[in-house]
Write a protein that holds these residues in place. Sequence first.
Motif, PDB file in Angstrom:
ATOM      1  N   THR A 181       0.830  -1.201   0.000  1.00  0.00           N
ATOM      2  CA  THR A 181       0.000   0.000   0.000  1.00  0.00           C
ATOM      3  C   THR A 181       0.862   1.248   0.000  1.00  0.00           C
ATOM      4  N   PHE A 182       1.945   1.222   0.786  1.00  0.00           N
ATOM      5  CA  PHE A 182       2.875   2.346   0.813  1.00  0.00           C
ATOM      6  C   PHE A 182       3.521   2.551  -0.551  1.00  0.00           C
ATOM      7  N   GLN A 202       0.995   4.093  -2.881  1.00  0.00           N
ATOM      8  CA  GLN A 202       0.776   5.497  -2.531  1.00  0.00           C
ATOM      9  C   GLN A 202       1.938   6.363  -3.005  1.00  0.00           C
ATOM     10  N   ALA A 206      -0.143   6.206  -7.095  1.00  0.00           N
ATOM     11  CA  ALA A 206      -1.456   6.809  -6.817  1.00  0.00           C
ATOM     12  C   ALA A 206      -1.635   8.156  -7.506  1.00  0.00           C
ATOM     13  N   CYS A 214     -12.642   1.871  -6.020  1.00  0.00           N
ATOM     14  CA  CYS A 214     -12.839   1.103  -4.785  1.00  0.00           C
ATOM     15  C   CYS A 214     -14.190   0.389  -4.742  1.00  0.00           C
ATOM     16  N   GLU A 270      -7.219  -2.725  -0.020  1.00  0.00           N
ATOM     17  CA  GLU A 270      -6.239  -1.803   0.547  1.00  0.00           C
ATOM     18  C   GLU A 270      -5.654  -0.895  -0.536  1.00  0.00           C
ATOM     19  N   ASN A 276      -8.445   1.458  -1.915  1.00  0.00           N
ATOM     20  CA  ASN A 276      -8.875   2.424  -0.910  1.00  0.00           C
ATOM     21  C   ASN A 276      -7.911   3.612  -0.822  1.00  0.00           C
ATOM     22  N   VAL A 277      -6.634   3.373  -1.083  1.00  0.00           N
ATOM     23  CA  VAL A 277      -5.667   4.474  -1.133  1.00  0.00           C
ATOM     24  C   VAL A 277      -6.061   5.460  -2.230  1.00  0.00           C
ATOM     25  N   THR A 297      -9.302   7.333  -1.215  1.00  0.00           N
ATOM     26  CA  THR A 297      -9.088   8.346  -0.181  1.00  0.00           C
ATOM     27  C   THR A 297      -8.452   9.605  -0.759  1.00  0.00           C
ATOM     28  N   ASN A 298      -7.449   9.437  -1.623  1.00  0.00           N
ATOM     29  CA  ASN A 298      -6.809  10.592  -2.251  1.00  0.00           C
ATOM     30  C   ASN A 298      -7.799  11.373  -3.112  1.00  0.00           C
TER      31      ASN A 298
END
Length: 219
Positions: free
Chosen positions: A11-12, A15, A19, A35, A63, A66-67, A70-71
Motif C-alpha cells: 500500500t505504501f 501510494q 497513486a 474502490c 487496501e 482504498n488508497v 481516499t486521495n
Amino acid sequence: GMLHIFFGFFTFLFQALLASRVLMFSGVIKSMLVCPLVLVSSTFLMLFSPGLALVLINKFNFEISNVLHTNAYHGVFYIFSHSSRAKILEFLEGFIRPLALVVTSVFLILSFNFVNFTLLNILSILILIGSIYSISKFDNSYNFVPRMHLKTSDDPKVILNALSILQQNRSSSNADYLLSIINAKGFTEPIVLKKVFDIISNQADYLLVPDLINLANTQ
C-alpha cells in the motif's frame, strides 16, 4: 501480523509511486469509482467460491483501491470555497463518518443473527451499485461548478481555482468548453493562458488539435 506488514508495504509503494499518476490520468471522480467497483467484484466472487485465498486477495485489492479512493475523496473538497471547505470536511469526518460506522456496525451485527451469508452479500452488492451510480452522477455536478465560475467571474484567483478543479477531473468535454470560453472571454493573463493550454493539451480529443493550434497562434 505478517499479513498486515505485507499489505502495508505494498500500500505504501502504491501510494508513493503510482497513486498520483493514476489520479492525474483518470481524474478524481473515476478514481473514486475504483474502490466500490473492486468491492462489488470481490463480493460477487465470494458468493461462488468463498475461501481464505480469495479473502486475502480481496483484502489486498481493497487496501490498494482504498488508497486511490481516499486521495480522490480529499481532492473533491477543492470544489468548495476555501472558507467553507474546512467546515464541510469537519462535519463529514467528525459526524457523518462516525455515524455511518455505528449504523453499519449495528446493522451487520443484527444481520448476522437473522440473515444468511448469501443474502448479506447480495445486499452489499446492491448498496455498492448504488454508491457507484451516485459517484457517476456526481461527475456532472463536479464539472458544473468550475465551469460556472469560469463563465461568470473575472477574478484571476477564482479562474485559476476553477481551472485546477477541471484539471483534477480529466474529460474531453473540458477541452471543448475551455476552447469556447477562452474565445468568448478573451483571457489575457499569462498564468491563466498557460493553465488553459495545459488542460486542453492533456485532455483534448485529437480532433481538437487544429483548434488548439489556431488558438495558440491567436494568443
